[in-house]
Write a protein that holds these residues in place. Structure first.
Motif, PDB file in Angstrom:
ATOM      1  N   PRO A  39       0.635  -1.260   0.006  1.00 36.40           N
ATOM      2  CA  PRO A  39       0.106  -0.189  -0.179  1.00 36.40           C
ATOM      3  C   PRO A  39       0.745   1.133   0.003  1.00 36.40           C
ATOM      4  O   PRO A  39       1.921   1.318   0.638  1.00 36.40           O
ATOM      5  CB  PRO A  39      -0.766   0.177   1.534  1.00 36.40           C
ATOM      6  CG  PRO A  39      -0.409  -1.880   1.769  1.00 36.40           C
ATOM      7  CD  PRO A  39       0.281  -2.366   0.651  1.00 36.40           C
ATOM      8  N   PRO A  40       0.545   2.331  -0.960  1.00 41.00           N
ATOM      9  CA  PRO A  40       1.367   3.471  -0.778  1.00 41.00           C
ATOM     10  C   PRO A  40       1.419   3.913   0.528  1.00 41.00           C
ATOM     11  O   PRO A  40       2.659   5.021   0.771  1.00 41.00           O
ATOM     12  CB  PRO A  40       0.929   4.580  -1.790  1.00 41.00           C
ATOM     13  CG  PRO A  40      -0.705   4.139  -1.637  1.00 41.00           C
ATOM     14  CD  PRO A  40      -1.112   2.463  -1.392  1.00 41.00           C
ATOM     15  N   GLU A  41       0.784   3.607   1.562  1.00 44.60           N
ATOM     16  CA  GLU A  41       0.634   4.338   2.893  1.00 44.60           C
ATOM     17  C   GLU A  41       2.372   3.967   3.659  1.00 44.60           C
ATOM     18  O   GLU A  41       2.997   3.966   4.806  1.00 44.60           O
ATOM     19  CB  GLU A  41       0.032   4.368   4.028  1.00 44.60           C
ATOM     20  CG  GLU A  41      -0.886   5.396   3.075  1.00 44.60           C
ATOM     21  CD  GLU A  41      -1.934   4.695   2.360  1.00 44.60           C
ATOM     22  OE1 GLU A  41      -2.321   5.303   2.038  1.00 44.60           O
ATOM     23  OE2 GLU A  41      -1.814   3.188   2.645  1.00 44.60           O
ATOM     24  N   VAL A  42       2.784   2.132   3.680  1.00 43.56           N
ATOM     25  CA  VAL A  42       3.669   1.844   3.521  1.00 43.56           C
ATOM     26  C   VAL A  42       5.251   2.132   3.093  1.00 43.56           C
ATOM     27  O   VAL A  42       5.785   2.256   1.913  1.00 43.56           O
ATOM     28  CB  VAL A  42       3.938  -0.136   3.317  1.00 43.56           C
ATOM     29  CG1 VAL A  42       4.452  -0.621   3.421  1.00 43.56           C
ATOM     30  CG2 VAL A  42       2.653  -0.416   4.164  1.00 43.56           C
ATOM     31  N   GLU A  43       6.089   2.829   4.281  1.00 44.99           N
ATOM     32  CA  GLU A  43       7.346   3.115   3.781  1.00 44.99           C
ATOM     33  C   GLU A  43       8.561   1.568   3.281  1.00 44.99           C
ATOM     34  O   GLU A  43       8.128   0.821   4.459  1.00 44.99           O
ATOM     35  CB  GLU A  43       8.135   3.862   4.703  1.00 44.99           C
ATOM     36  CG  GLU A  43       8.850   4.447   4.743  1.00 44.99           C
ATOM     37  CD  GLU A  43       9.985   4.842   5.693  1.00 44.99           C
ATOM     38  OE1 GLU A  43      10.588   5.478   5.699  1.00 44.99           O
ATOM     39  OE2 GLU A  43       9.075   5.211   7.327  1.00 44.99           O
ATOM     40  N   THR A  44       9.025   1.932   2.326  1.00 44.04           N
ATOM     41  CA  THR A  44       9.883   1.104   2.146  1.00 44.04           C
ATOM     42  C   THR A  44      11.387   1.540   2.438  1.00 44.04           C
ATOM     43  O   THR A  44      11.786   2.647   2.020  1.00 44.04           O
ATOM     44  CB  THR A  44       9.510   0.381   0.612  1.00 44.04           C
ATOM     45  OG1 THR A  44       9.587   1.490  -0.582  1.00 44.04           O
ATOM     46  CG2 THR A  44       8.607  -0.698   0.881  1.00 44.04           C
ATOM     47  N   VAL A  45      12.184   1.119   2.348  1.00 44.27           N
ATOM     48  CA  VAL A  45      13.700   0.781   2.787  1.00 44.27           C
ATOM     49  C   VAL A  45      14.718  -0.222   2.348  1.00 44.27           C
ATOM     50  O   VAL A  45      13.990  -1.325   2.281  1.00 44.27           O
ATOM     51  CB  VAL A  45      15.022   0.839   4.355  1.00 44.27           C
ATOM     52  CG1 VAL A  45      14.097   2.536   4.476  1.00 44.27           C
ATOM     53  CG2 VAL A  45      13.807   0.374   5.705  1.00 44.27           C
ATOM     54  N   ALA A  46      15.808  -0.300   1.734  1.00 41.28           N
ATOM     55  CA  ALA A  46      16.799  -1.146   1.000  1.00 41.28           C
ATOM     56  C   ALA A  46      16.946  -1.977   2.017  1.00 41.28           C
ATOM     57  O   ALA A  46      17.278  -3.551   1.676  1.00 41.28           O
ATOM     58  CB  ALA A  46      17.501  -0.818   0.815  1.00 41.28           C
ATOM     59  N   SER A  47      17.248  -1.677   3.188  1.00 41.73           N
ATOM     60  CA  SER A  47      17.989  -1.939   4.354  1.00 41.73           C
ATOM     61  C   SER A  47      18.176  -1.608   5.347  1.00 41.73           C
ATOM     62  O   SER A  47      17.400  -1.047   5.707  1.00 41.73           O
ATOM     63  CB  SER A  47      19.533  -2.616   3.705  1.00 41.73           C
ATOM     64  OG  SER A  47      20.415  -1.071   4.575  1.00 41.73           O
ATOM     65  N   VAL A  48      17.999  -3.416   6.638  1.00 39.28           N
ATOM     66  CA  VAL A  48      17.903  -2.364   8.022  1.00 39.28           C
ATOM     67  C   VAL A  48      18.671  -0.683   8.506  1.00 39.28           C
ATOM     68  O   VAL A  48      18.129  -0.229   9.802  1.00 39.28           O
ATOM     69  CB  VAL A  48      18.145  -3.509   8.770  1.00 39.28           C
ATOM     70  CG1 VAL A  48      19.868  -3.947   8.894  1.00 39.28           C
ATOM     71  CG2 VAL A  48      17.349  -3.806  10.189  1.00 39.28           C
ATOM     72  N   ARG A  49      20.032  -0.939   7.930  1.00 38.08           N
ATOM     73  CA  ARG A  49      20.506   0.010   7.771  1.00 38.08           C
ATOM     74  C   ARG A  49      19.733   1.457   8.546  1.00 38.08           C
ATOM     75  O   ARG A  49      20.641   2.695   7.944  1.00 38.08           O
ATOM     76  CB  ARG A  49      22.357  -0.327   7.642  1.00 38.08           C
ATOM     77  CG  ARG A  49      22.723  -1.321   8.592  1.00 38.08           C
ATOM     78  CD  ARG A  49      24.233  -1.502   6.971  1.00 38.08           C
ATOM     79  NE  ARG A  49      24.739  -2.813   7.857  1.00 38.08           N
ATOM     80  CZ  ARG A  49      25.341  -2.619   8.749  1.00 38.08           C
ATOM     81  NH1 ARG A  49      26.076  -1.652   9.504  1.00 38.08           N
ATOM     82  NH2 ARG A  49      26.339  -4.056   9.114  1.00 38.08           N
TER      83      ARG A  49
END
Length: 283
Positions: A39-49
């Motif tokens: 869903p568009p409200e979910v923020e995504t990042v490439a790594s835990v760092r």
């Protein structure tokens, strides 16, 4: 409140992200898949760092974290995280020679122990065999015929539907009810391999047969699709322990969620297309 989900595109992580989102929680999902379609409200990042800043709780998937597992727990503490929910397994205390998932990257014992030793509030989820494993093991065979060849027809398991694991994980992340617990999670019934295949046949309306084959053939089959030799040996050892012994069944899903665990038949009904013949038999 922001919750960080590792393994966010996995069989447990994806429904967990969706359930937390529906609950109105701010979710940060770790994924390198730019087409993950959250869903568009979910923020995504490439790594835990890249994702720990401002996070209050973390869902730990050891396979997804790989060599960053230990670092992640320490970094979470340093970043002010207050709760860890670890994805472990019902057999986490078994000898490693009977834990085939270790040879695919799971570190069930280690992720649980790191959470326990972290000094933070923690919950460890210990699910049984995932229902989706049967797609990998049986779908190809059933797409081409009515026989499943496999080990130990009388070996038992109590498969759990992954969205049930996710629902308990969401509860653990959003409440304090389970803090300090190692929670065993199973499906609602123990089945032998023969009985599981009969359930699939009933849903598909087909007369299916389970043909037991030698363990050496099972090991070679796994090696042929790229699994290490140790995986096949551990898988065989795990099943051998359950021959003619009903798998453990717990009521923790119903106790925690206030509803029964989903049945294997429910799951097969939703995924029946995976088991459908690609070529229909000639009249």
């Amino acid at each position: 409140m922001t919750i960080l989900i590792t393994g966010a595109t996995g069989n447990v992580g994806r429904p967990l992200v969706e359930q937390l989102h529906r609950a109105g929680v701010k979710v940060r999902a770790i994924t390198r898949n730019t087409s993950a379609a959250f869903p568009p409200e979910v923020e995504t990042v490439a790594s835990v760092r890249d994702g720990l800043t401002g996070v209050s709780a973390v869902f730990l998937n050891s396979r997804a974290l790989g060599p960053d597992l230990d670092w992640t727990v320490q970094a979470a503490k340093d970043a002010g995280v207050t709760k860890l929910v670890a994805l472990s397994a019902i057999n986490a205390d078994d000898d490693f020679s009977r834990q085939p998932s270790r040879f695919r990257g799971d570190r069930n014992k280690e992720v649980e122990q790191l959470a326990v030793d972290s000094g933070l509030a923690w919950v460890s989820l210990r699910p049984s065999l995932f229902a989706t494993n049967f797609i990998g093991m049986w779908a190809g065979q059933l797409q081409n015929g009515d026989v499943v060849a496999g080990p130990y027809a009388s070996a038992s398991s109590a498969p759990i539907v992954e969205s049930d694991i996710a629902a308990v994980a969401a509860h653990a992340l959003l409440s304090d009810d389970l803090i300090g617990q190692k929670v065993p999670l199973t499906g609602p019934q123990s089945f032998t391999n023969t009985e599981l295949l009969a359930v699939v046949g009933q849903i598909l309306g087909r007369d299916l047969q389970y043909r037991e084959i030698p363990i050496d053939d099972v090991r070679r089959r796994f090696e042929a699709i790229g699994f290490p030799a140790e995986f096949g040996a551990a898988y065989a050892a795990l099943l051998a322990e359950t021959v003619d012994v009903p798998a453990v069944v717990t009521d923790d899903i119903e106790r925690i969620l206030g509803r029964p665990a989903q049945t294997f038949a429910d799951w097969v009904g939703r995924y029946r297309a995976a088991f459908t013949r690609t070529l229909q038999p000639q009249p």
